[in-house]
Design an enzyme around this catalytic site. Structure first.
Site, PDB file in Angstrom:
ATOM      1  N   LYS A  16      35.153  28.848  21.189  1.00 15.51           N
ATOM      2  CA  LYS A  16      35.804  29.810  22.097  1.00 15.51           C
ATOM      3  C   LYS A  16      37.278  29.493  22.202  1.00 15.51           C
ATOM      4  CE  LYS A  16      36.553  26.872  25.765  1.00 15.51           C
ATOM      5  NZ  LYS A  16      37.885  26.396  26.110  1.00 15.51           N
ATOM      6  N   PRO A  29      36.666  21.982  15.895  1.00 14.62           N
ATOM      7  CA  PRO A  29      37.370  20.729  16.210  1.00 14.62           C
ATOM      8  C   PRO A  29      36.755  20.030  17.435  1.00 14.62           C
ATOM      9  CG  PRO A  29      38.938  22.524  15.861  1.00 14.62           C
ATOM     10  CD  PRO A  29      37.566  23.134  15.804  1.00 14.62           C
ATOM     11  N   VAL A  30      36.626  18.697  17.358  1.00 10.84           N
ATOM     12  CA  VAL A  30      36.006  17.922  18.442  1.00 10.84           C
ATOM     13  C   VAL A  30      37.073  17.585  19.489  1.00 10.84           C
ATOM     14  CG1 VAL A  30      34.784  15.787  18.998  1.00 10.84           C
ATOM     15  CG2 VAL A  30      34.287  16.983  16.868  1.00 10.84           C
ATOM     16  N   MET A  61      38.026  23.826  22.315  1.00  2.00           N
ATOM     17  CA  MET A  61      37.352  25.011  21.752  1.00  2.00           C
ATOM     18  C   MET A  61      35.858  25.009  22.061  1.00  2.00           C
ATOM     19  SD  MET A  61      39.296  25.786  18.205  1.00  2.00           S
ATOM     20  CE  MET A  61      39.222  27.554  18.433  1.00  2.00           C
ATOM     21  N   ALA A  62      35.438  24.095  22.936  1.00  2.00           N
ATOM     22  CA  ALA A  62      34.054  24.050  23.425  1.00  2.00           C
ATOM     23  C   ALA A  62      33.025  23.853  22.309  1.00  2.00           C
ATOM     24  CB  ALA A  62      33.735  25.304  24.244  1.00  2.00           C
ATOM     25  N   GLY A  86      31.176  21.155  21.679  1.00  3.63           N
ATOM     26  CA  GLY A  86      29.946  20.551  22.216  1.00  3.63           C
ATOM     27  C   GLY A  86      29.109  21.609  22.924  1.00  3.63           C
ATOM     28  N   ASP A 139      31.007  25.720  29.965  1.00  7.65           N
ATOM     29  CA  ASP A 139      31.263  26.661  28.865  1.00  7.65           C
ATOM     30  C   ASP A 139      30.000  27.041  28.101  1.00  7.65           C
ATOM     31  OD1 ASP A 139      33.981  26.438  29.398  1.00  7.65           O
ATOM     32  OD2 ASP A 139      34.318  24.916  27.849  1.00  7.65           O
TER      33      ASP A 139
HETATM   34  P1  ATP Z   1      35.793  21.895  26.337  1.00 11.25           P
HETATM   35  O1  ATP Z   1      36.814  22.854  25.813  1.00 11.25           O
HETATM   36  O2  ATP Z   1      34.450  22.530  26.642  1.00 11.25           O
HETATM   37  O3  ATP Z   1      36.256  21.001  27.418  1.00 11.25           O
HETATM   38  P2  ATP Z   1      36.233  20.378  23.989  1.00 11.25           P
HETATM   39  O4  ATP Z   1      36.165  21.426  22.933  1.00 11.25           O
HETATM   40  O5  ATP Z   1      37.596  19.932  24.408  1.00 11.25           O
HETATM   41  O6  ATP Z   1      35.404  20.895  25.202  1.00 11.25           O
HETATM   42  P3  ATP Z   1      34.080  18.969  22.723  1.00 11.25           P
HETATM   43  O7  ATP Z   1      34.331  19.149  21.262  1.00 11.25           O
HETATM   44  O8  ATP Z   1      33.013  19.790  23.323  1.00 11.25           O
HETATM   45  O9  ATP Z   1      35.437  19.140  23.537  1.00 11.25           O
HETATM   46  O10 ATP Z   1      33.796  17.404  22.937  1.00 11.25           O
HETATM   47  C1  ATP Z   1      34.136  16.671  24.078  1.00 11.25           C
HETATM   48  C2  ATP Z   1      33.476  15.288  23.951  1.00 11.25           C
HETATM   49  O11 ATP Z   1      32.057  15.457  24.040  1.00 11.25           O
HETATM   50  C3  ATP Z   1      33.719  14.631  22.605  1.00 11.25           C
HETATM   51  O12 ATP Z   1      34.801  13.757  22.683  1.00 11.25           O
HETATM   52  C4  ATP Z   1      32.411  13.913  22.282  1.00 11.25           C
HETATM   53  O13 ATP Z   1      32.482  12.547  22.561  1.00 11.25           O
HETATM   54  C5  ATP Z   1      31.381  14.506  23.229  1.00 11.25           C
HETATM   55  N1  ATP Z   1      30.259  15.238  22.543  1.00 11.25           N
HETATM   56  C6  ATP Z   1      28.958  15.159  22.868  1.00 11.25           C
HETATM   57  N2  ATP Z   1      28.217  15.970  22.098  1.00 11.25           N
HETATM   58  C7  ATP Z   1      29.044  16.571  21.244  1.00 11.25           C
HETATM   59  C8  ATP Z   1      28.857  17.527  20.197  1.00 11.25           C
HETATM   60  N3  ATP Z   1      27.644  17.985  19.873  1.00 11.25           N
HETATM   61  N4  ATP Z   1      29.950  17.966  19.546  1.00 11.25           N
HETATM   62  C9  ATP Z   1      31.181  17.509  19.899  1.00 11.25           C
HETATM   63  N5  ATP Z   1      31.410  16.578  20.852  1.00 11.25           N
HETATM   64  C10 ATP Z   1      30.364  16.122  21.537  1.00 11.25           C
END
Ligand code: ATP
Length: 302
Positions: free
Chosen positions: A11, A99-100, A104-105, A107, A141
């Site tokens: 997202k 991207p982790v 971009m949500a 997880g 999210d």
């Molecule tokens: P948001 O925008 O919802 O806050 P984000 O996109 O910034 O999330 P994510 O990629 O969802 O962040 O990951 C946040 C943290 O969650 C990561 O640093 C990781 O340690 C942990 N995590 C747990 N499960 C997952 C998964 N399936 N994919 C990615 N990260 C995960």
């Protein structure tokens, strides 16, 4: 069904209005989400016991995603099994492309994909309303990742309502090498804006722009209250946005809590040429994606 794959989208937040934290520590939000064509695929296979593994593209740092109980998919499986009073089982593989820790949500997308996949694999026929409630327990999210499209989010973002969006919007997505922690960005927001209003900035202008289906109007209406704290923590994001806009993007913004930056373009060709320019300027990973796209959905089964 013995094996199936569910695809779930990333997202971006077209509007992210953040209010002062309430007593429970949560920030009230008014947000407009858009699901964009950048996906994680989750494959679940019927097997006794429970295993979870993660495949990363070579541009993501190894070990970025936990594989044990810390993975949100593990929690999603537990929650769905407990809801039905059954034992979880299966072999789950997550193929990451979102991207982790990028805002971009990713997880959340995986959690939504797990709910859809395991509901089918375990033949539970969970009503949509129950799935949305379980999703909200997993993260703010996650309900949107089930819904997809373009949607208004309120509460902490978990109360979602579809928004009619007949346009196709084109985005260039530039992830950062290192993630940003969402709680850290919110903490910095509180430091920078101790007098933030109790009620978040409403999304009226953004919703009008979506209804108009005009990219320039949307460019003007994009709004992210977490951009200032994210850029303050990572000044290079401000430079990236300037570079993208100088290269012709209609507008660049930080995605959610960052550090991924997204650039609105006027067409698919425009997005491809901006992506090529930003790659040429030395950004190792530059992706083009359109939105809105569907939420977590089945793509194959056997
Ligand atoms: P948001 O925008 O919802 O806050 P984000 O996109 O910034 O999330 P994510 O990629 O969802 O962040 O990951 C946040 C943290 O969650 C990561 O640093 C990781 O340690 C942990 N995590 C747990 N499960 C997952 C998964 N399936 N994919 C990615 N990260 C995960």
């Amino acid at each position: 069904m013995s094996e199936l794959t569910v695809r779930a989208p990333a997202k971006i937040n077209l509007h992210l209005g953040v209010g002062a934290p309430r007593e429970d520590g949560f920030h009230p939000l008014v947000t407009v989400y858009q699901a964009v064509g950048l996906y994680d695929d989750l494959t679940a296979r019927a097997e006794p016991g429970w295993t979870l593994d993660v495949g990363l593209p070579d541009w993501m740092p190894a070990g970025a995603v936990p594989t044990g109980g810390e993975n949100i998919v593990d929690r999603a499986a537990d929650l769905l099994a407990a809801h039905h009073g059954i034992e979880r089982s299966g072999a789950v593989h997550i193929a990451k492309a979102i991207p982790v820790a990028g805002g971009m949500a990713g997880g959340s997308a995986d959690a939504a994909a797990a709910l859809v996949a395991l509901d089918r694999l375990w033949q539970l026929r969970t009503p949509d309303e129950d799935l949305l409630q379980l999703a909200a327990q997993l993260g703010s999210d996650v309900p949107f990742a089930l819904l997809g499209g373009t949607a208004l989010g309120t509460g902490h973002g978990e109360v979602v309502e579809p928004v009619e969006d007949r346009a196709t919007w084109w985005w260039v997505v530039v992830p950062s090498e290192f993630g940003l922690s969402t709680p850290e960005v919110y903490r910095h927001f509180d430091e920078m804006f101790p007098d933030a209003p109790a009620d978040p900035v409403p999304a009226d202008a953004l919703l009008r722009a979506i209804a108009d289906a005009d990219a320039w109007t949307l460019a003007d209406a994009l709004h992210n209250d977490l951009e200032a704290p994210a850029v303050d923590l990572r000044p290079e994001l401000g430079e990236l946005i300037e570079t993208g806009e100088a290269a012709g993007a209609l507008r660049g913004i930080v995605s959610g809590s960052g550090p991924t930056c997204v650039f609105l373009c006027g067409s698919a060709d425009h997005a491809r040429s901006l992506a090529a320019d930003l790659s040429g300027a030395g950004h190792p990973v530059v992706l083009a994606a359109n939105g809105p796209v569907a939420g977590a959905h089945l793509v194959s089964y056997a």
